[in-house]
Design an enzyme around this catalytic site. Structure first.
Site, PDB file in Angstrom:
ATOM      1  N   SER A 198      23.685  10.096  36.678  1.00 50.42           N
ATOM      2  CA  SER A 198      24.098  10.850  35.448  1.00 50.42           C
ATOM      3  C   SER A 198      25.171   9.826  34.668  1.00 50.42           C
ATOM      4  O   SER A 198      26.225   9.783  35.041  1.00 50.42           O
ATOM      5  CB  SER A 198      24.472  12.352  35.466  1.00 50.42           C
ATOM      6  OG  SER A 198      23.593  12.995  36.230  1.00 50.42           O
TER       7      SER A 198
ATOM      8  N   ASN B 140      31.627   8.391  31.814  1.00 51.55           N
ATOM      9  CA  ASN B 140      31.860   8.339  33.419  1.00 51.55           C
ATOM     10  C   ASN B 140      30.177   8.148  33.970  1.00 51.55           C
ATOM     11  O   ASN B 140      29.431   8.680  33.303  1.00 51.55           O
ATOM     12  CB  ASN B 140      32.383   9.636  34.004  1.00 51.55           C
ATOM     13  CG  ASN B 140      32.539   9.390  35.652  1.00 51.55           C
ATOM     14  OD1 ASN B 140      32.715   8.167  36.098  1.00 51.55           O
ATOM     15  ND2 ASN B 140      32.199  10.346  36.354  1.00 51.55           N
TER      16      ASN B 140
ATOM     17  N   HIS C  50      28.023   9.339  37.283  1.00 52.36           N
ATOM     18  CA  HIS C  50      28.228   9.819  38.597  1.00 52.36           C
ATOM     19  C   HIS C  50      27.008   9.827  39.413  1.00 52.36           C
ATOM     20  O   HIS C  50      25.807  10.141  38.796  1.00 52.36           O
ATOM     21  CB  HIS C  50      28.507  11.274  38.348  1.00 52.36           C
ATOM     22  CG  HIS C  50      28.727  12.162  39.604  1.00 52.36           C
ATOM     23  ND1 HIS C  50      29.991  12.276  40.344  1.00 52.36           N
ATOM     24  CD2 HIS C  50      28.155  13.086  40.183  1.00 52.36           C
ATOM     25  CE1 HIS C  50      29.858  12.990  41.334  1.00 52.36           C
ATOM     26  NE2 HIS C  50      28.584  13.410  41.452  1.00 52.36           N
TER      27      HIS C  50
ATOM     28  N   ASP D 248      33.235  16.051  36.793  1.00 52.92           N
ATOM     29  CA  ASP D 248      31.911  15.773  36.764  1.00 52.92           C
ATOM     30  C   ASP D 248      31.321  16.760  36.050  1.00 52.92           C
ATOM     31  O   ASP D 248      29.998  17.211  36.356  1.00 52.92           O
ATOM     32  CB  ASP D 248      31.613  15.641  38.393  1.00 52.92           C
ATOM     33  CG  ASP D 248      32.139  14.456  38.975  1.00 52.92           C
ATOM     34  OD1 ASP D 248      32.773  13.604  38.459  1.00 52.92           O
ATOM     35  OD2 ASP D 248      32.309  14.653  40.323  1.00 52.92           O
TER      36      ASP D 248
HETATM   37  C1  GAR Z   1      28.717   4.209  41.513  1.00 48.18           C
HETATM   38  O1  GAR Z   1      27.801   4.581  42.420  1.00 48.18           O
HETATM   39  C2  GAR Z   1      29.285   5.365  40.824  1.00 48.18           C
HETATM   40  O2  GAR Z   1      28.074   6.146  40.529  1.00 48.18           O
HETATM   41  C3  GAR Z   1      30.172   6.262  41.865  1.00 48.18           C
HETATM   42  O3  GAR Z   1      30.703   4.968  42.503  1.00 48.18           O
HETATM   43  C4  GAR Z   1      29.928   3.809  42.531  1.00 48.18           C
HETATM   44  C5  GAR Z   1      30.756   2.626  41.832  1.00 48.18           C
HETATM   45  O4  GAR Z   1      29.851   1.512  42.200  1.00 48.18           O
HETATM   46  N1  GAR Z   1      31.163   6.842  40.945  1.00 48.18           N
HETATM   47  C6  GAR Z   1      31.372   7.845  41.730  1.00 48.18           C
HETATM   48  O5  GAR Z   1      31.048   8.317  42.687  1.00 48.18           O
HETATM   49  C7  GAR Z   1      32.744   8.738  40.426  1.00 48.18           C
HETATM   50  N2  GAR Z   1      32.665   9.929  41.193  1.00 48.18           N
HETATM   51  P1  GAR Z   1      30.298   0.083  41.573  1.00 48.18           P
HETATM   52  O6  GAR Z   1      31.598  -0.197  42.016  1.00 48.18           O
HETATM   53  O7  GAR Z   1      29.489  -1.078  42.485  1.00 48.18           O
HETATM   54  O8  GAR Z   1      30.047   0.130  40.192  1.00 48.18           O
END
Ligand code: GAR
Length: 210
Positions: A136, A107, A109, A145
């Protein structure tokens, strides 16, 4: 070459970074399928363009989380993945799901874990007066997380920033570190041992590789 399945809920810019790294040969792997719990996720278009199966599995069509996660497992396993990558998949996963993919579930985060687990990480970091923030990549465990960190990247927070400017800065770093970690995994350099991550057989620190 490893088979990779990516789970998304939205834009899929991290998915795109991984697709690009695969087609450039930086990652010795192929994204075989992309699953989204939302039918309108833009990442599905990215998947189709790259020739991966683009699959919608709407959580609202299932009576509960356990049934949904079971359906997810069945769909993912049709693609026999070596690695399952969560890239903005905004669902809490059952322990059964996590257990099924233990050691091959990653994942990303948007915070410097263990700080700011959960949602709205950028605004919370700003509100707390942080001058440093980041992202991370970690192995997923049953603790939300909370799994062992593999790699982090830091960005500054400036006084004039808002959540959008910080998100943009963090995203840029996400697109660097996620393909790198997937590359390591596909080179068989990464392992999970319960709550620890190892790179080349060496135990990583709580903040991952540094
Ligand atoms: C990213 O910033 C990722 O870190 C976050 O969602 C976004 C997805 O962006 N993930 C979380 O918050 C998970 N808890 P993307 O769809 O453009 O890759």
């Amino acid at each position: 070459m490893k088979s990779i399945v990516v789970l998304i809920s939205g834009s899929g810019s991290n998915l795109q970074a991984i697709l690009d790294a695969c087609s450039a040969g930086f990652i010795d792997g192929k994204v075989t399928a992309v699953l989204s719990n939302k039918a309108n996720a833009y990442g599905l278009e990215r998947a189709k363009k790259a020739g991966a199966a683009a699959i919608v599995l709407d959580h609202k069509a299932y009576p509960d989380r356990a049934c949904y996660d079971q359906a997810l497992i069945e769909t993912i396993d049709q693609h026999q993945p070596d690695l399952v990558v969560l890239a903005g998949f905004m669902r809490i996963l059952t322990p059964e799901f996590v257990q099924h993919y233990q050691g091959r579930l990653l994942n990303i985060h948007p915070s410097l874990l263990p700080k700011y687990q959960g949602l709205n990480t950028h605004q919370r970091a700003i509100d707390a007066g942080e001058t440093e923030h980041g992202c991370s990549v970690h192995f997923v465990t049953a603790e939300l997380d909370g799994g062992p960190v593999i790699l982090q990247a830091k960005v500054p927070i400036f006084p004039e920033d808002d959540a959008d400017t910080v998100a943009e800065r963090v995203h840029e770093q996400e697109h660097r570190i996620y393909p790198l970690v997937v590359r390591w995994f596909c080179q068989n350099r990464l392992q999970q041992q319960s709550d620890k991550a190892l790179l080349d057989g060496l135990l990583l620190s709580d903040h991952g590789y540094a």
